[in-house]
Scaffold this active site. Sequence first.
Site, PDB file in Angstrom:
ATOM      1  N   ASN A 125       0.669  -1.276   0.073  1.00  0.00           N
ATOM      2  CA  ASN A 125       0.159  -0.085   0.004  1.00  0.00           C
ATOM      3  C   ASN A 125       0.661   1.219  -0.142  1.00  0.00           C
ATOM      4  O   ASN A 125       1.775   1.253   0.470  1.00  0.00           O
ATOM      5  CB  ASN A 125      -0.849   0.084   1.387  1.00  0.00           C
ATOM      6  CG  ASN A 125      -2.266  -0.719   0.915  1.00  0.00           C
ATOM      7  OD1 ASN A 125      -2.271  -1.705   0.154  1.00  0.00           O
ATOM      8  ND2 ASN A 125      -3.214  -0.777   1.811  1.00  0.00           N
ATOM      9  N   MET A 126       0.363   2.191  -0.552  1.00  0.00           N
ATOM     10  CA  MET A 126       0.998   3.610  -0.656  1.00  0.00           C
ATOM     11  C   MET A 126       1.378   3.763   0.460  1.00  0.00           C
ATOM     12  O   MET A 126       2.782   4.376   0.700  1.00  0.00           O
ATOM     13  CB  MET A 126      -0.186   4.547  -1.071  1.00  0.00           C
ATOM     14  CG  MET A 126       0.192   5.847  -1.622  1.00  0.00           C
ATOM     15  SD  MET A 126       0.965   5.863  -3.169  1.00  0.00           S
ATOM     16  CE  MET A 126      -0.305   5.825  -4.264  1.00  0.00           C
ATOM     17  N   LYS A 127       1.000   3.909   1.621  1.00  0.00           N
ATOM     18  CA  LYS A 127       1.218   4.473   2.854  1.00  0.00           C
ATOM     19  C   LYS A 127       2.367   3.550   3.492  1.00  0.00           C
ATOM     20  O   LYS A 127       3.342   4.235   4.210  1.00  0.00           O
ATOM     21  CB  LYS A 127      -0.064   4.150   3.870  1.00  0.00           C
ATOM     22  CG  LYS A 127       0.361   4.557   5.348  1.00  0.00           C
ATOM     23  CD  LYS A 127       0.178   6.013   5.557  1.00  0.00           C
ATOM     24  CE  LYS A 127       0.862   6.197   6.986  1.00  0.00           C
ATOM     25  NZ  LYS A 127       1.127   7.839   7.272  1.00  0.00           N
ATOM     26  N   GLY A 128       2.610   2.324   3.217  1.00  0.00           N
ATOM     27  CA  GLY A 128       3.499   1.444   3.673  1.00  0.00           C
ATOM     28  C   GLY A 128       3.470   0.988   5.263  1.00  0.00           C
ATOM     29  O   GLY A 128       2.341   1.041   5.575  1.00  0.00           O
TER      30      GLY A 128
END
Lengths: 243, 518
Positions: A125-128
């Site tokens: 995910n983008m957020k990590g």
Amino acid sequence: MKNIVKPYGDTLNDGKVQLSFALPTSNDARGKEAARILILSMGFEDAEITCMRDLGEGFTHFIAYGATSASVDLSKIKVKIVETPVMDMTETDRFIEENIGRKLTVVGACIESDAHTVGIDAIMNMKGYSGRFGLERYHQFNAVNMGAQVPSEELLAKARELNADAILVSQVVTQKNIHVQNLTRLIELAEAEGLRDKMLFICGGPRLSHELAIELGYDAGFGTGSYATDVGSYIAITIANKK
Amino acid sequence: MLKLVLDNSLVSRARDAAAKITGDLKWLFESQSSVTIERTVLRLMGIDGATEDGKPLPNVVIDHLQEKSALFSGAAIRIGNAMLKHGLSAQEVAEKVAAGELDLSAVPAAEPQKLYELLGKLSDEMLAHIRSQRENRDSFFEKYGARRQPAIYVIVATGNIYEDATQARAAAYNGADVIAVIRSTAQSLLDYVPYGATTVGFGGTYATQENFRIMRKALDEVSEELGRYISLTNYASGLCMPEIAAMGAIERLDLMLNDAMYGILFRDINPKRTLLDQYFARMINAFAGIEIQTGEDNYLTTSDAVEKAYTVTASQLLNESFALLSGVKLNKMGLGHAYEIDPEMEDSFSYELAHALLTRTLFPDAPVKYMPPTKFASGNIFKTHLMDAMFNFVGQLTNQGVQLLGMMTEAIHTPHLVDRSLAIENAEYIFKAVKNLGDNLELKPDSFVNNRANSVLSEATVFLEKVAKDGMFSAMANGEFADIRRPETGGKGLDGVFQRDENYYNPFMEKMKEELGI
């Protein structure tokens, strides 16, 4: 040269080990003696029961210390680890641009019965996770996260459709070794469909290691404490080397 | 207790928007039905059991009716007609259908007066039983005393119902107030409820009526021994939501996880199907006096717990509104939230306190369900135990309804006997140590905690107003919730939804609505 070590409490080679376990015994002198004998029979010396707690239903919790005479020779240790260096997001993006010259496609999923997306999300995910952005954030990765409870067949079909460079599989639930069954099933299907050698197969999860991954027929495995940076660098470098 | 000063105009704007969103779905609740709703009707009429190859009789009958295009008026009428025509019980009718000896679509319609009399009698009997289970629960609480607050909630998840019962008894002995029996992974996607006692499963075992009975019996025994009523909970979620709610009502479960939003977003169940199922499931829970619990914690495990804190508040307000439509009382709404902020973040505790207080302040009558750290729980069991202690501190300080205890081994395995006992010891120590601390403290009006709570509320309000404008289904299709796109026609289970015809009759729904005043 030999390098023999033992557990360290507060003095070199004292061999001190902390133990915590339950026994189906009573919370009394008899139970305590049972726990002590058990610890001695594990090969510990001077077993000391420091706490006993009644768990109900005839079970008792013991906290204990023992000293072990066992030791290990560090010079003989061999482990399989992912050996590619770890680069951060910018470095990885630049590395792919310079050494591969096209975007890499990664398809990820938490397969079969496993409904826990926390692992695959942390990597993709983008957020990590914990300050490291996930693969979706990388310019040079086309990252497709299929989510949880994805049948192996669907994951492979998607990887084929997108002509993926790597497949990422997460397995969080490990009760009764379900993760080993699921991972084996995926790799067998991939072999049957002739996909195994067309892309990297990577698995991850709290109870997975690189060693287990290799044993199951994967290219790499990532356990607890792995981040998108570890996985991203590995994919980039391995694919660049294959060229 | 610590008090927040919330902007009341925001509170009413947010509630109005939530009511608009859920109210716009009334057409769905009033004109559609689903296969699991009809199977629930059969179960409530007394149909139980399975064929030799394990197919539950309610599924056999509903599949038969669907195949014959004979389900549009509901299953009750068809069964009633066959009972009158052949002089059989509902169970015998189902058995004959399973044996291939009876085609329900070929049975002539009975005389309406006789039919409605029969269905009235059957539904009265079952509703009387459920009512008596509700009264049993009330009298246990009266006898042994009310549940403590926060109540200590732990899970058992051995995968074997008999082993689960042993662990549940031990947990009660150690101080647990509520026992949750974890289901096997992926049961939510089964479009049937397995039959009988089960000793297998991954990460838990199946929710079956027999398993409910086994666990209820074990907990009733231990309640008597300890002089404390031990509550039982399971999961009325997934594709069989109302059936599991009915089984729980019959066997006296006390709480039920029941959240369509969770199924839509995190299990990819079709939105129409599960919101419709939830409408009836919550009605059953309300009638049975079962406390519902919702799964807002999941928004935080999949997204950032600070950035997306408002999605929890928004979902809580939607869940409250959906529950009111089904007749659930405010004191039976266990709305969820969680302690999931990255422990590396400075002032994470102040954020957690603000979020927890916001939930308690917005829903003062609700037995809110507070979930422990899971995302940042690690193999370092000592650190996780410490995080659980901080979580317990917030739980007591803000007086949460139900504290779902964290386990030090959360990130490793389903809880060992020792893990659960240590978790309870942790909670009991903290709860006792800071029991009345909150009464001595007050927040500055311009404090970080107070401002943070208001800013989360404000973000939630803006979000709900946007959803109210777009409509629930298009908001979901656009990925407004948890960044996950769920189109109205996608996901699992849509083929089990059908438009009722003008003769549709569900005697249980009618009577429950009347009694619940909805």
